[in-house]
Design a protein around this motif. Sequence first.
Motif, PDB file in Angstrom:
ATOM      1  N   PHE A  26       0.826  -1.205   0.000  1.00 34.82           N
ATOM      2  CA  PHE A  26       0.000   0.000   0.000  1.00 34.82           C
ATOM      3  C   PHE A  26       0.864   1.260   0.000  1.00 34.82           C
ATOM      4  CE2 PHE A  26      -3.653  -2.422   2.221  1.00 34.82           C
ATOM      5  CZ  PHE A  26      -4.167  -2.800   0.985  1.00 34.82           C
ATOM      6  N   ALA A  27       1.944   1.241   0.767  1.00 33.90           N
ATOM      7  CA  ALA A  27       2.809   2.418   0.889  1.00 33.90           C
ATOM      8  C   ALA A  27       3.471   2.759  -0.443  1.00 33.90           C
ATOM      9  CB  ALA A  27       3.867   2.180   1.964  1.00 33.90           C
ATOM     10  N   ILE A  28       3.986   1.753  -1.142  1.00 29.90           N
ATOM     11  CA  ILE A  28       4.692   2.034  -2.396  1.00 29.90           C
ATOM     12  C   ILE A  28       3.705   2.468  -3.474  1.00 29.90           C
ATOM     13  CG2 ILE A  28       4.662  -0.291  -3.424  1.00 29.90           C
ATOM     14  CD1 ILE A  28       7.665   2.100  -3.322  1.00 29.90           C
ATOM     15  N   LEU A  29       2.479   1.932  -3.456  1.00 33.45           N
ATOM     16  CA  LEU A  29       1.466   2.354  -4.429  1.00 33.45           C
ATOM     17  C   LEU A  29       1.045   3.797  -4.160  1.00 33.45           C
ATOM     18  CD1 LEU A  29      -0.811  -0.822  -4.697  1.00 33.45           C
ATOM     19  CD2 LEU A  29       0.844   0.016  -6.362  1.00 33.45           C
ATOM     20  N   ALA A  30       0.839   4.127  -2.890  1.00 33.77           N
ATOM     21  CA  ALA A  30       0.429   5.491  -2.551  1.00 33.77           C
ATOM     22  C   ALA A  30       1.525   6.490  -2.903  1.00 33.77           C
ATOM     23  CB  ALA A  30       0.090   5.579  -1.064  1.00 33.77           C
ATOM     24  N   ARG A  31       2.752   6.075  -2.717  1.00 35.69           N
ATOM     25  CA  ARG A  31       3.874   6.984  -2.941  1.00 35.69           C
ATOM     26  C   ARG A  31       4.213   7.129  -4.418  1.00 35.69           C
ATOM     27  NH1 ARG A  31       6.697  10.782   0.179  1.00 35.69           N
ATOM     28  NH2 ARG A  31       8.623  11.246  -0.910  1.00 35.69           N
ATOM     29  N   GLU A  32       4.134   6.043  -5.170  1.00 34.54           N
ATOM     30  CA  GLU A  32       4.662   6.059  -6.529  1.00 34.54           C
ATOM     31  C   GLU A  32       3.620   5.933  -7.637  1.00 34.54           C
ATOM     32  OE1 GLU A  32       7.975   6.510  -7.388  1.00 34.54           O
ATOM     33  OE2 GLU A  32       8.154   7.017  -5.266  1.00 34.54           O
ATOM     34  N   ASP A  33       2.501   5.251  -7.364  1.00 37.97           N
ATOM     35  CA  ASP A  33       1.564   5.000  -8.474  1.00 37.97           C
ATOM     36  C   ASP A  33       0.212   4.565  -7.906  1.00 37.97           C
ATOM     37  OD1 ASP A  33       0.350   4.499 -10.871  1.00 37.97           O
ATOM     38  OD2 ASP A  33       1.819   3.037 -11.578  1.00 37.97           O
ATOM     39  N   GLU A  34      -0.555   5.530  -7.451  1.00 35.87           N
ATOM     40  CA  GLU A  34      -1.833   5.242  -6.805  1.00 35.87           C
ATOM     41  C   GLU A  34      -2.825   4.584  -7.763  1.00 35.87           C
ATOM     42  OE1 GLU A  34      -5.504   7.843  -4.891  1.00 35.87           O
ATOM     43  OE2 GLU A  34      -3.459   8.660  -4.841  1.00 35.87           O
TER      44      GLU A  34
END
Length: 785
Positions: free
Chosen positions: A129-137
């Motif tokens: 969830f963190a990497i999606l929110a940060r890089e590619d929601e």
Amino acid sequence: MPKRNSKAQGNGQNSSSNRRRKPARKRVGFGTLVLFWPLILLQRITAPLPGFQRFLIRLVGHPALLAIYFLIPLVLFYYARARNYDMAKVEEMPERSVVLDRRGKELGRIHGEKRDIIDISKISQDFIFAILAREDERFYKHRGVDWIGFGRATLRNVKDMGMTQGASTLTMQLARNSYNLNADWLSFSDPLQDLDRKFLEIAVSYRIEGNYEKQEILEHYVNRIFWGHTIRGIEEASRTYFEKHAKDLTLSESALLAGIVRGPNAFSPFRDIPDAIKERDATLDRMVDAEFITKEQADAAKAEEVKVRPEWRRVFHDSWAMDAVRRELERILEEEDIEFGGLQITTTIDSLVQQKAEESLNSHLRSFERSAGYPHQTRAAWQDLPEPKPNPKYIQGSVVVIENLTGSIVATVGGRDADESKFNRSTQARRQVGSTFKPFVYLSAFERGLRPDTMISDDPLKPGEVKGAGRWSPSNSDGKFNGWQPASYGLIRSRNTMSVRVGNYAGNAKVAEVAEAVGFEQPLQKDPTAFLGTLEASPEELASAFTVFPNGGERYPPRIIAEIRDRNGEVQFSNPQLSYQAVGNGSAWTTSQILHEVMERGTGASVKRLGFHKPCGGKTGTTNDYKDAWFVGYTSSLTCAVWVGLDQPKTTINRGYGSVLALPVWAEVMKTADRLGYKAEGLRSKLSFTDCRLCRTSGQRATEGCEEAGEAYTDSVPLDLVPGPGSFCQIHQGDPSIAGDNVPKARPVDPESESAPKAVPVSPSNDVPRAVPVEEPVPRALPVE
């Protein structure tokens, strides 16, 4: 009137003609029609429309159609270029090869990149969830390029008057990290090259999306991404920063790792904790906006203290075992395999024995460094020197432990600290082996007919007595000479004069042949000094050579890598346990029995005082001026060689014998190995023996003259060493120059006559010591669970 009528008529005809004639249209060429038919079609469609409406439509339509004209060849151009990239490369990532000991414990990682590829199911959902929110929601809503996100980022950048928002999706980042997208032919212009790279990145991203599922793309991305400090992949980042697996990351830790992705070196928590925390908090806020977590969860994570790996555990420490593995791999693997990594390498090392060998060596040598009047640099003094430090000059050592019945290297120590000196003394150092070579001299003589009870003089050498010795006459370490003694006494007490005579009996050529057969790489010198150990060898060579004694003459060449598997678990290399008969069974067994006596009542007898009471054999070795101290010994399971000395040869300490500097280390290592399951059982043999009547002076079959001289005795002899039927003693047949004037002379006897003592087997009831053959094989040296 006619004239006027004529003119009027003419004008009338012209008017009528003009009314009938329409403005001529320009004919459109076929090529123009094919190329520009959309523009022509737009013109025709809008022609009937009112002027202002027609103008507006054409104002928008013409540029749009022109853009399409430009985009079509552009798309085709980059589509064609993207087709040249192998999509399999997306999941092919150089990773470290894992090196395991024989128990399955990780020894370290080598080659490739500092990465550990894992399945996405083994990653914390908080981090996903963190990497999606940060890089590619919108990762799951686009097909490689997020045009909505691109537009949003563009508007934000215009509003902020700068490049504050990026528009690269995870797929685009994966494309950029997986391939070299730079066009060399555009190197003359950086802006053009950047633009070309971005277009190609978009094209390759679409191809990736067409070849992989979303979960696969995400998995490849988090395994490939860079996290600073040479760290690649989420698993390696998690273990390096937080000393835990990626599946165990907390929400706070997940947000921190996702937050530092865009500047991993700048925001590394190892360098700047406040900046790393700032990036973590920003990521948590974005996770709330994306509805991955609640505001309460974010606040709780922000309040959590960041605990990263302590600084004293961040330094990578080299090891001698890993150094030996690297050297062996260079001989096994092709260069590309080494660079790509991703292998699982199972070694023969036992990390528990390895650790004990390292600790015992350093502890024992430190005790000498602390003694009053110690004459050399100490390790502690070297460590206190300012940086950059010179090469250490403190006393060094080496330990090599080999499994007898496999040749497997159980432990290898190349010095006191692999970080302080990269010179591996277990394999690279070649030092004179001293008296540890004497067993091979005696073994050579036994193969030529000498027996342990054959009498050998311990008196000073006489000129011309030994071939090639000239007037050279070595002394014994105690300065004494003890006259005629059994040959076994010469090895048990390490008598130099006797050993030279035994070597002379065997002959230099025979000793050189044996030395080569047991694995010594350096050719033997062709003079009698070689019998006292002037040969130079590494500790590993010497340990391997000694395995022929407990193995009955059989030798397994040393090996440290047992098996190599690729990332799919397929066996790529298997190291078979090959052996060969290096020397005769009987001569190896005979020498081994004497080496057992060395540990009972010879130069190695102090091993009992050191706490090792199991059956064993071995030999000490000390070179001139105490420059090298050796001990090599074995049990039924293991052989261990220990060397102690200075890298630049000089006297270590006064009376620095092998029994003083090396044997205590050997005892500690072997006690530990025995507790771990490498059992030191009795040194048994499967040889067949027969009892022969022999002469103590010549070692040959006894004659009547030997009996009369009192030199005849009965010996239990291995079958392969029994003297031939005609090998009767020549000394007691009338040649006093050989055995001395006091040896009684004997007349030649007929070997077939009844008066000649026969060499016949004796019954088990006799008092002659016998080595009873055993049916079961000698136990393998294997650790216990």
